[in-house]
Design an enzyme around this catalytic site. Sequence first.
Site, PDB file in Angstrom:
ATOM      1  CG  ASP A   1      -1.980   1.024   1.053  1.00 15.68           C
ATOM      2  OD1 ASP A   1      -2.377   1.310  -0.140  1.00 15.68           O
ATOM      3  OD2 ASP A   1      -2.845   1.178   2.084  1.00 15.68           O
TER       4      ASP A   1
ATOM      5  CG  ASN B   1      -7.711  -2.783  -5.688  1.00 21.79           C
ATOM      6  OD1 ASN B   1      -6.669  -3.257  -5.487  1.00 21.79           O
ATOM      7  ND2 ASN B   1      -7.865  -1.588  -5.125  1.00 21.79           N
TER       8      ASN B   1
HETATM    9  C1  FPP Z   1      -2.146   0.115  -3.036  1.00 25.69           C
HETATM   10  O1  FPP Z   1      -1.767   1.324  -3.178  1.00 25.69           O
HETATM   11  C2  FPP Z   1      -1.536  -0.559  -4.369  1.00 25.69           C
HETATM   12  C3  FPP Z   1      -2.475  -1.572  -5.295  1.00 25.69           C
HETATM   13  C4  FPP Z   1      -3.761  -1.272  -5.278  1.00 25.69           C
HETATM   14  C5  FPP Z   1      -1.790  -1.922  -6.481  1.00 25.69           C
HETATM   15  C6  FPP Z   1      -0.482  -2.525  -6.146  1.00 25.69           C
HETATM   16  C7  FPP Z   1       0.033  -3.057  -7.314  1.00 25.69           C
HETATM   17  C8  FPP Z   1       1.453  -3.258  -7.537  1.00 25.69           C
HETATM   18  C9  FPP Z   1       2.461  -2.832  -6.646  1.00 25.69           C
HETATM   19  C10 FPP Z   1       1.954  -3.517  -9.109  1.00 25.69           C
HETATM   20  C11 FPP Z   1       1.329  -4.902  -9.199  1.00 25.69           C
HETATM   21  C12 FPP Z   1       2.455  -5.636  -9.901  1.00 25.69           C
HETATM   22  C13 FPP Z   1       3.359  -6.542  -9.895  1.00 25.69           C
HETATM   23  C14 FPP Z   1       4.094  -7.333 -10.849  1.00 25.69           C
HETATM   24  C15 FPP Z   1       3.286  -7.292  -8.246  1.00 25.69           C
HETATM   25  P1  FPP Z   1      -2.809   2.348  -3.480  1.00 25.69           P
HETATM   26  O2  FPP Z   1      -2.547   2.912  -4.784  1.00 25.69           O
HETATM   27  O3  FPP Z   1      -3.918   2.258  -2.852  1.00 25.69           O
HETATM   28  O4  FPP Z   1      -1.789   3.778  -2.690  1.00 25.69           O
HETATM   29  P2  FPP Z   1      -2.412   5.015  -2.151  1.00 25.69           P
HETATM   30  O5  FPP Z   1      -3.256   4.567  -0.974  1.00 25.69           O
HETATM   31  O6  FPP Z   1      -1.069   5.887  -1.780  1.00 25.69           O
HETATM   32  O7  FPP Z   1      -3.248   5.724  -3.031  1.00 25.69           O
END
Ligand code: FPP
Length: 243
Positions: free
Chosen positions: A20, A68
């Site tokens: 996250d 998501n």
């Molecule tokens: C949460 O952070 C993250 C996600 C919903 C997506 C995670 C995906 C990846 C790290 C890439 C995946 C790919 C591979 C190859 C593993 P957020 O976007 O909710 O962050 P925020 O809370 O700061 O907005």
Amino acid sequence: MTKEELANISLPRHIGIIMDGNGRWAKQRGLGRSEGHKAGAEVFRRICEYARDIGIEYLTFYAFSTENWKRPAEEVSAIMNLFRDYLDEAKEREEENNEKGMCVRYIGDRSVLPDDIRLMMNELEKRSDDKDVITINLAVNYGGRDEILHAVKAIAKRVEAGEIKADEINLKDIDGNLYTAGQPDPDLIIRPSGEYRLSNFLIWQAAYSEFWFSDILWPDFTSEHLDKAILDFAKRNRRFGGV
Ligand code: FPP
């Protein structure tokens, strides 16, 4: 982690990680959210390698939840493209990953994923099936409630077919129908980015997990943070309901 530290602690067998904070990391730098996910995917790669090297047996990453899909289409498609890049790369590096004993698994409902991604996942999973140094689960279109529902339906079908009686259903039947069937429950769940919730991640399996939270944003997460989480975990007194 030093060799000495490693030798003196009991390691968690299975670690779950909620990746996250990618969006906030990108915003801090004036970048688009997708850039944050890209940086997050790099950290995922590094942590997989490091965890393997120190002897972690199972590692589960929350990459994309059943919720998501509500994100802007552009962001969803950027994340899907990161999966594609990763799957392509894993195929290219198959020999090296096999030598390292890396088994990959995808947990979640893959039936609604784009065909090419689903096919690549099936293929990579099959081809690393017999590797046993570390199992890496990538949770994609994963939701804990969805997983339990899926298990309940599978068991109900067996009842309907007269294979078992409703009264005979036991905890092992539920465990055995989860996406993580056959794997130990997570001992430790890590959530960075200052949020203190599980967000539908491994909700059945986390019944006795230890939690480790930190304000660090996922793209800034390093092997030192993993060490810290593991060393903190090693000090916990796990009683599993006993005394
Ligand atoms: C949460 O952070 C993250 C996600 C919903 C997506 C995670 C995906 C990846 C790290 C890439 C995946 C790919 C591979 C190859 C593993 P957020 O976007 O909710 O962050 P925020 O809370 O700061 O907005």
